[in-house]
Each structure stands twice: as C-alpha cells, then as structure tokens.
Design a protein around this motif. Structure first.
Motif, PDB file in Angstrom:
ATOM      1  N   VAL B  73       4.715  -3.035  -5.050  1.00 34.59           N
ATOM      2  CA  VAL B  73       5.369  -4.311  -5.367  1.00 34.59           C
ATOM      3  C   VAL B  73       6.004  -4.909  -4.116  1.00 34.59           C
ATOM      4  O   VAL B  73       5.753  -6.061  -3.772  1.00 34.59           O
ATOM      5  CB  VAL B  73       6.438  -4.113  -6.475  1.00 34.59           C
ATOM      6  N   VAL B  74       6.799  -4.101  -3.410  1.00 31.14           N
ATOM      7  CA  VAL B  74       7.481  -4.617  -2.215  1.00 31.14           C
ATOM      8  C   VAL B  74       6.466  -5.111  -1.196  1.00 31.14           C
ATOM      9  O   VAL B  74       6.575  -6.226  -0.673  1.00 31.14           O
ATOM     10  CB  VAL B  74       8.400  -3.526  -1.598  1.00 31.14           C
ATOM     11  N   SER B  75       5.450  -4.291  -0.916  1.00 33.08           N
ATOM     12  CA  SER B  75       4.473  -4.656   0.116  1.00 33.08           C
ATOM     13  C   SER B  75       3.700  -5.910  -0.287  1.00 33.08           C
ATOM     14  O   SER B  75       3.418  -6.769   0.552  1.00 33.08           O
ATOM     15  CB  SER B  75       3.497  -3.508   0.353  1.00 33.08           C
ATOM     16  N   SER B  76       3.357  -6.010  -1.567  1.00 31.11           N
ATOM     17  CA  SER B  76       2.600  -7.182  -2.017  1.00 31.11           C
ATOM     18  C   SER B  76       3.436  -8.446  -1.882  1.00 31.11           C
ATOM     19  O   SER B  76       2.968  -9.466  -1.376  1.00 31.11           O
ATOM     20  CB  SER B  76       2.158  -7.038  -3.481  1.00 31.11           C
ATOM     21  N   VAL B  77       4.696  -8.360  -2.326  1.00 30.43           N
ATOM     22  CA  VAL B  77       5.559  -9.549  -2.253  1.00 30.43           C
ATOM     23  C   VAL B  77       5.738  -9.966  -0.791  1.00 30.43           C
ATOM     24  O   VAL B  77       5.607 -11.144  -0.440  1.00 30.43           O
ATOM     25  CB  VAL B  77       6.930  -9.281  -2.926  1.00 30.43           C
ATOM     26  N   VAL B  78       6.006  -8.989   0.075  1.00 28.91           N
ATOM     27  CA  VAL B  78       6.188  -9.301   1.501  1.00 28.91           C
ATOM     28  C   VAL B  78       4.927  -9.959   2.057  1.00 28.91           C
ATOM     29  O   VAL B  78       4.990 -10.959   2.774  1.00 28.91           O
ATOM     30  CB  VAL B  78       6.528  -8.020   2.295  1.00 28.91           C
ATOM     31  N   THR B  79       3.759  -9.409   1.697  1.00 26.70           N
ATOM     32  CA  THR B  79       2.496  -9.944   2.210  1.00 26.70           C
ATOM     33  C   THR B  79       2.276 -11.379   1.739  1.00 26.70           C
ATOM     34  O   THR B  79       1.971 -12.278   2.536  1.00 26.70           O
ATOM     35  CB  THR B  79       1.320  -9.058   1.743  1.00 26.70           C
ATOM     36  N   VAL B  80       2.462 -11.588   0.445  1.00 30.82           N
ATOM     37  CA  VAL B  80       2.213 -12.926  -0.113  1.00 30.82           C
ATOM     38  C   VAL B  80       3.183 -13.951   0.472  1.00 30.82           C
ATOM     39  O   VAL B  80       2.773 -15.023   0.923  1.00 30.82           O
ATOM     40  CB  VAL B  80       2.314 -12.887  -1.660  1.00 30.82           C
ATOM     41  N   VAL B  81       4.481 -13.579   0.505  1.00 27.83           N
ATOM     42  CA  VAL B  81       5.470 -14.542   1.015  1.00 27.83           C
ATOM     43  C   VAL B  81       5.226 -14.837   2.504  1.00 27.83           C
ATOM     44  O   VAL B  81       5.229 -15.990   2.939  1.00 27.83           O
ATOM     45  CB  VAL B  81       6.908 -14.012   0.790  1.00 27.83           C
ATOM     46  N   SER B  82       4.975 -13.777   3.273  1.00 28.18           N
ATOM     47  CA  SER B  82       4.763 -13.976   4.713  1.00 28.18           C
ATOM     48  C   SER B  82       3.572 -14.890   4.962  1.00 28.18           C
ATOM     49  O   SER B  82       3.631 -15.800   5.789  1.00 28.18           O
ATOM     50  CB  SER B  82       4.499 -12.641   5.416  1.00 28.18           C
ATOM     51  N   LEU B  83       2.464 -14.652   4.249  1.00 30.50           N
ATOM     52  CA  LEU B  83       1.270 -15.458   4.486  1.00 30.50           C
ATOM     53  C   LEU B  83       1.455 -16.885   3.987  1.00 30.50           C
ATOM     54  O   LEU B  83       0.980 -17.828   4.611  1.00 30.50           O
ATOM     55  CB  LEU B  83       0.053 -14.820   3.811  1.00 30.50           C
ATOM     56  N   ALA B  84       2.174 -17.015   2.868  1.00 24.04           N
ATOM     57  CA  ALA B  84       2.387 -18.359   2.322  1.00 24.04           C
ATOM     58  C   ALA B  84       3.196 -19.216   3.287  1.00 24.04           C
ATOM     59  O   ALA B  84       3.029 -20.435   3.343  1.00 24.04           O
ATOM     60  CB  ALA B  84       3.096 -18.275   0.977  1.00 24.04           C
ATOM     61  N   LEU B 199      -2.424  -6.059   7.907  1.00 22.05           N
ATOM     62  CA  LEU B 199      -1.392  -5.549   8.816  1.00 22.05           C
ATOM     63  C   LEU B 199       0.006  -5.684   8.219  1.00 22.05           C
ATOM     64  O   LEU B 199       0.842  -4.785   8.357  1.00 22.05           O
ATOM     65  CB  LEU B 199      -1.484  -6.260  10.168  1.00 22.05           C
ATOM     66  N   THR B 200       0.254  -6.804   7.545  1.00 22.58           N
ATOM     67  CA  THR B 200       1.556  -7.009   6.922  1.00 22.58           C
ATOM     68  C   THR B 200       1.787  -5.989   5.816  1.00 22.58           C
ATOM     69  O   THR B 200       2.862  -5.382   5.706  1.00 22.58           O
ATOM     70  CB  THR B 200       1.646  -8.431   6.324  1.00 22.58           C
ATOM     71  N   PHE B 201       0.761  -5.781   5.015  1.00 23.53           N
ATOM     72  CA  PHE B 201       0.878  -4.835   3.905  1.00 23.53           C
ATOM     73  C   PHE B 201       1.167  -3.433   4.436  1.00 23.53           C
ATOM     74  O   PHE B 201       2.061  -2.744   3.955  1.00 23.53           O
ATOM     75  CB  PHE B 201      -0.417  -4.846   3.077  1.00 23.53           C
ATOM     76  N   ILE B 202       0.418  -3.028   5.462  1.00 20.67           N
ATOM     77  CA  ILE B 202       0.601  -1.687   6.026  1.00 20.67           C
ATOM     78  C   ILE B 202       2.009  -1.537   6.613  1.00 20.67           C
ATOM     79  O   ILE B 202       2.677  -0.519   6.417  1.00 20.67           O
ATOM     80  CB  ILE B 202      -0.478  -1.395   7.104  1.00 20.67           C
ATOM     81  N   PHE B 203       2.469  -2.590   7.314  1.00 23.98           N
ATOM     82  CA  PHE B 203       3.815  -2.532   7.880  1.00 23.98           C
ATOM     83  C   PHE B 203       4.853  -2.282   6.784  1.00 23.98           C
ATOM     84  O   PHE B 203       5.682  -1.379   6.881  1.00 23.98           O
ATOM     85  CB  PHE B 203       4.134  -3.837   8.626  1.00 23.98           C
ATOM     86  N   ALA B 204       4.785  -3.091   5.718  1.00 21.85           N
ATOM     87  CA  ALA B 204       5.790  -2.971   4.657  1.00 21.85           C
ATOM     88  C   ALA B 204       5.648  -1.642   3.914  1.00 21.85           C
ATOM     89  O   ALA B 204       6.635  -1.022   3.510  1.00 21.85           O
ATOM     90  CB  ALA B 204       5.652  -4.143   3.679  1.00 21.85           C
ATOM     91  N   TYR B 205       4.419  -1.199   3.778  1.00 20.09           N
ATOM     92  CA  TYR B 205       4.141   0.029   3.030  1.00 20.09           C
ATOM     93  C   TYR B 205       4.671   1.250   3.770  1.00 20.09           C
ATOM     94  O   TYR B 205       5.119   2.215   3.160  1.00 20.09           O
ATOM     95  CB  TYR B 205       2.621   0.127   2.857  1.00 20.09           C
ATOM     96  N   ASN B 206       4.620   1.201   5.102  1.00 23.33           N
ATOM     97  CA  ASN B 206       5.002   2.358   5.914  1.00 23.33           C
ATOM     98  C   ASN B 206       6.470   2.375   6.314  1.00 23.33           C
ATOM     99  O   ASN B 206       6.953   3.380   6.815  1.00 23.33           O
ATOM    100  CB  ASN B 206       4.174   2.389   7.208  1.00 23.33           C
ATOM    101  N   GLU B 207       7.142   1.238   6.166  1.00 24.37           N
ATOM    102  CA  GLU B 207       8.494   1.140   6.718  1.00 24.37           C
ATOM    103  C   GLU B 207       9.419   2.208   6.129  1.00 24.37           C
ATOM    104  O   GLU B 207       9.433   2.430   4.925  1.00 24.37           O
ATOM    105  CB  GLU B 207       9.056  -0.266   6.454  1.00 24.37           C
TER     106      GLU B 207
END
Lengths: 361, 274
Positions: B73-84, B199-207
């Motif tokens: 959930v966190v990684s998806s939201v971060v990815t979607v918001v960042s790209l948007a 890359l965004t998803f992986i960053f958030a997923y690994n943090e």
C-alpha cells in the motif's frame, strides 16, 4: 462554419522578436491576400521560421500584431487561429496509425466519428496514402511520412496553411515531384498557403509572391519573375537564381556604366549580369567591330555540362585581381581548364548597383 | 557473431556466469536457506532434506501478510503520487517556457542527495506535531518527498528525448497544453513512466530507517522493519527470515515484470525525419 468557407488574409504589423537580447525580427510589415501562395525565403538565421511560428501562434512577438481575416490574433492560442501547419520534421505522432494521425485534429475539434472517417479517407485518397491508413509512421518511407504530415494539415480544410520547409528532408527527385503536387493542391484547395524555405528554386516555382528575408528584415516582396529580373539590391540578386548572378566592376565585363547610373550612385557602381545573359565562346565574337572592347576574354576554370546547355565558370583576370563568373554555352561546348574563352554579354540585361549601399541604381 | 573462437566463447560464458552469480547468488542462497531445516542451516553445502516449515512459521503467529500488505500500500501510493506530480512537472520543465527550470531541477537533485539520517530527527518532530507518527500516511509523505526528485529527473530525461515538434504539432492540431501532454507526450513517455515507477516502488518498498523510526505498532510495520525484528534476544531464526524475504520479493517481481513490458525502446521511431 464561416471559417471553413472563406479564405484567410494575414496582416503582419511592425512585428519584432527578440530572443535573449538578440533581435531575430526587426519590424516586419506585410499583407498576404486571400488564397495567395506566399513564400518566405532567406538564409538560415534570417528569421523566417520565427515569423512562421508567430503566425501559427507557437511564439509571441516581442512587439507588433498579427491579424487574420481582420481579427487581431496576436494573443490567441494556435487552436483559436484555425491555422494548419506542416513541420520540417513532419512531427507525426509515432504511437498512432496513419488513420489516427489524420483523425487527430478532427477528434480534438470534437467532430462526429462518421464525418471524421469520411474526411480522413477523402484526404488520404487525395494524397495517395489511402492504402497506408493502418500503418504506424515508422513503417513508412520519408516520402510517405511527408504525405501524412501534409494530410494531417489538410484534413481540417484550413483557411490558412503554413509550411515550414516541408520538403527539405526528401531526396531531390521526390522533392521536385512533391513541389509540383503542392502547387496543384494549392490550386485545387484555394486556401492561403504560406511557405518557408531556404531553397530559392522552391520559392520561385511555387509562389504567387516571394518575400526575401535577411537578418530579420524584408529585403523585397515581389512575384518570382519580378524578383529575378528586378532585384532591389545585391542581396536579393545574389539569393535568387541558380547559378548565381555575376557581380563585378563594369571594367571586368568590358562595360561602361551608363551616365545616369553613375550620377545616381556617385561614380561607384557594380554591374550584375545573370549567367544566361553571358555567352562563353571559343573565339572573339566581333573581332573587327568598333565595340570590340566589350568582347572580353578569360580563362576557363571548370566546365559543367547540364545536358541541354553547359555552364562555364571563368576566371577574369583584371587589374585588381581575379573575378570568377559563370557563363552559359552551347550544349556541346568543351574546353580544358585554363584555356582562353571570350565572353559575349547582353548589355540590355545588365543590372546596376550602387557599390557602397548595394541598392539597385 | 558466431565467428568467435571457442576460447573466446568460453571466456564470455564464464564472464556472463560470474556476473549472473554475483547478482542472483544471494537470492539463490536465500531461497535455499528458506527451505533448509534448522539443524542444517549452520552447515555448509546443500541441505539433506527440504522443508516448508520456515514459510509456515514466518506466516504463523506474526502479522506478516499484513506487513506485506502495508508495504504494498505505502509503495503503491508513493509511486502513484510521485508520478502524478513528476510527469506533468517534467513535461512543463522540458517543453514549456518555465522560469527557473534549472534551479528547480538542481534543487530537486539537492533534496534527493540529503542523507536520510540527517533528516530523521526533524521529520520525527514534524510528524509528531502533525499527529502522523505510527501511521502509514505519516510514512508516505516523507517517502514521496524523496521519490519525487528521483522520478522528476528520470522523466525529464525521457521528455527531452521526445521531439519538441510533436508538442508544437499537437498545439497546432488544436490541443491545449494539458491535452497535448495527455494525448501525445504522456503515451510517448511511457517507457520513462515505467522506469520511474519501478525505481520509485523499489525505493519505498526497501526503505528501512524512516519506517523503523516513525512506526511503532507491529501491525503498521513494513517488510524491512518486520523482518529485522524477527530476531529475538537469544534467537536468530535465519530460516524464517529467509522465507519472509522470499515472500516479500514476490510483489517486487510482479511490479518489475508488469512495467518492464512497457519499457520498449525506440518508441518514438518514425516521428520525425525520413
């Protein structure tokens, strides 16, 4: 819609454009009539593409106004100007098929699907790309892409169509063919065409009127024939015509400047004569005549047979140095480099220019 | 292509194998460990028998599936918001006349260079003041601030590769700035969007650091934190950790494979020139 039915006139009023302190356009005033085919021609950096972008609404002028059909559109978006444009790079949408590319401007205009389909097919057939509708741009040859780009502009039935060097990426044979087709299209469509090119041959063959631009100012506006025969200054004279006009001191050509030209130009004049008005001969044309002085000689630099005629480049060795000029000769003319030739100049066709201001006398 | 000598071919194969081992080796080792019974784990060599016990124990008695869900959930939201935010921003920076675009890009780069450890204390205080500590939303906000510059830089590069004439042609064809972006430039930037998304998803997923600091409830934890807390005071359940790692890799594989198909090179072929 009124816009589709009438042609568009364009008026440019004191247009200026400055990019980061560099003046690209320095006051352009011009009126283009309904249905005219007007070409802007000039060397690179003369401001012709900038002028086109300002007419299209892609750039705003620093000063001055643009009028289309009596309406001030200076601050209007391209959309509200109803202007179509063909780009030098074609700028086809690579992710869309030819059909979608052609339909795109109509879809944006929210036309109904049946009308779009009819227009796309009609335009594609007119341009001979009816069989390519399902292809993507990358599957097309250069010439086919060019036609799609043209189609995307014409499918809207624009009142005003702008062309930014549309043929410059085609090979020579195709360019000549498309040039003819463009002229025919203009006759059929009766729209106003504004065309930008650096190729003087395109400007000459296509246009009703040619606008010669140099360093952001208009040097001359005239019909192709008028431009060729009556250039206003040396820049225009040099720019129009191929091979280039010959320019030298009157003495080099064995000519005497007419008295009125001298009085107007203050003693210092240059003579200009088109290559077709200079004949290269193997022998002195008037060995015994009183005016033998204007039968002058030079040394052959190169000989270029064109098929129907031959161009001869000749070095004229004068008191102040060597002047290289081009002359016309018979198709079977042959000479070795360095050999002697005589020139016969048609004096009635010589143009006189002020040597200082470069203006026509 | 096939004209290489056998020796050169062998050398190439060896180099490829070495590179593959370097990348895939740890994963294979982890996979084997996750299937090895506890009594064999300390030994070298392959296990004598295979077991799924570690998977069962990683999932049983812990809210691990819930943790995986948190991470997704966190990684998806971060990815979607960042790209948007990053996609229209990159478009505007590259294709429109924006004042101070260089400054904006430099600032974005500077922000992404900040070491997280330098910002963790002020962020903690700020989140506490905002009442967002120990919440996934509180984690999403700082993640987005770090992911956004990354996405912006990646997308700026991709938008630069799209010829300006395509944007101008869209404007001539009647598009507004935004519809030119949506209908012409965005579809062409899809490889960039996919790259940035992965890359965004992986960053958030690994943090790890922020997740460890800002979250305290076991059911709010994300995968890296949860796995790190598998170890007890006296126990090191390597098998369970390995099993949990393998499970948590799967969503990443799905994301990478999904977006990778979008990364088609030369998408703009045929747009300009002949």
């Amino acid at each position: 819609m009124r816009r589709d039915e009438t042609l568009a006139s364009v008026r440019l009023e004191r247009l200026q454009k400055t990019f980061r302190g560099t003046r690209v356009l320095a006051g352009i005033d011009l009126t283009i009539e309904d249905g005219e085919f007007v070409t802007f021609v000039g060397p690179s950096g003369s401001g012709k593409s900038t002028l086109m972008n300002i007419m299209a609404g892609l750039e705003e002028p620093t000063h001055g106004r643009v009028w289309i059909d009596g309406t001030d559109v200076t601050n209007e978006t391209p959309k509200n100007r109803g202007v179509a444009m063909v780009f030098q790079s074609y700028a086809l949408y690579p992710h869309m098929t030819v059909r979608k590319n052609l339909a795109f401007p109509l879809e944006i205009a929210k036309m109904n699907a049946r009308e779009i389909e009819a227009r796309v097919v009609e335009t594609a057939n007119r341009l001979g790309i009816g069989a390519l509708l399902e292809r993507k741009p990358k599957e097309l040859s250069g010439g086919q892409r060019q036609r799609v780009a043209l189609g995307r502009a014409l499918v809207r039935r624009p009142r005003l169509c702008l062309f930014d060097e549309p043929l410059s990426n085609l090979d020579a044979a195709l360019r000549t063919q498309m040039r003819g087709e463009l002229k025919k299209l203009h006759e059929d469509l009766k729209a106003t065409f504004i065309y930008v090119t650096h190729d003087q041959a395109e400007a000459m063959t296509l246009s009703d009127r040619v606008v010669v631009l140099n360093a952001g100012v208009i040097e001359q506006v005239a019909s192709p024939r008028d431009l060729y025969c009556n250039p206003k200054n040396l820049f225009v004279a040099r720019f129009v015509g191929s091979p280039q006009i010959n320019i030298a001191t009157p003495e080099t050509f064995g000519l005497c400047a007419p008295a009125e030209a001298l009085s107007l130009a203050g003693q210092s004049v240059l003579a200009a004569v088109r290559p077709e008005n200079v004949r290269a001969l193997h022998h002195c044309p008037r060995p015994n005549a009183a005016n033998a002085a204007n039968a002058i000689e030079g040394r052959v630099y190169i000989v270029e047979p064109m098929g129907g005629e031959t161009w001869v480049t000749i070095d004229m060795i004068g008191d102040v140095g060597t002047t290289r000029i081009t002359a016309r000769a018979e198709a079977d003319f042959a000479a070795r480099s360095g050999s002697r030739v005589w020139l016969d100049i048609d004096e009635s066709r010589v143009l006189w220019f002020n040597a200082k201001t470069h203006e026509r006398v | 292509m096939t004209s290489r000598s056998p020796l050169a071919r062998a050398g190439l194969m060896l180099a490829v194998f070495a590179a593959m081992s370097f990348c895939v080796g740890p994963f294979v080792f982890q996979a084997i460990t996750s299937l090895t019974p506890d009594r064999d784990i300390a030994r070298t060599g392959l296990p004598s028998t295979l077991t799924l016990d570690h998977y069962a124990s990683a999932l049983a008695g812990r809210p691990f599936m819930h943790v995986v869900q948190n991470s997704i959930v966190v990684s998806s939201v971060v990815t979607v918001v960042s790209l948007a935010i990053a996609a229209p921003a990159a478009f505007a920076i590259v294709k429109l006349r924006v004042r101070g675009k260089r400054l904006l890009l430099a600032a974005a780069l500077a922000i992404s260079m900040f070491p997280p450890i330098a910002t963790v204390s002020p962020l903690y205080l700020a989140l506490r003041r905002a009442g967002l500590l120990d919440s996934l939303l509180g984690l999403t906000i700082p993640y987005t601030t770090f992911a956004l510059p990354l996405a912006l830089w990646i997308l700026t590069g991709f938008f630069q590769d799209i010829p300006d004439d395509l944007y101008l042609a869209a404007r001539i064809d009647g598009c507004s700035m935004f519809s030119a972006f949506r209908k012409v430039l965005l579809p062409l930037a899809m490889p960039g969007i996919a790259t940035a998304a992965i890359l965004t998803f992986i960053f958030a997923y690994n943090e790890f650091l922020y997740a460890l600091t800002f979250l305290s409830s076991p059911d709010k934890r994300t995968i890296p934190v949860a796995i790190s807390l598998f170890a007890g005071e006296h126990t090191e359940p390597w098998g369970d950790i390995a099993a949990a790692s393998i499970i948590s890799t799967l969503p990443l594989v799905v994301v990478a494979v999904t977006f990778q198909r979008k990364i088609v090179r030369a998408l703009t072929a045929g747009a300009v020139k002949g």
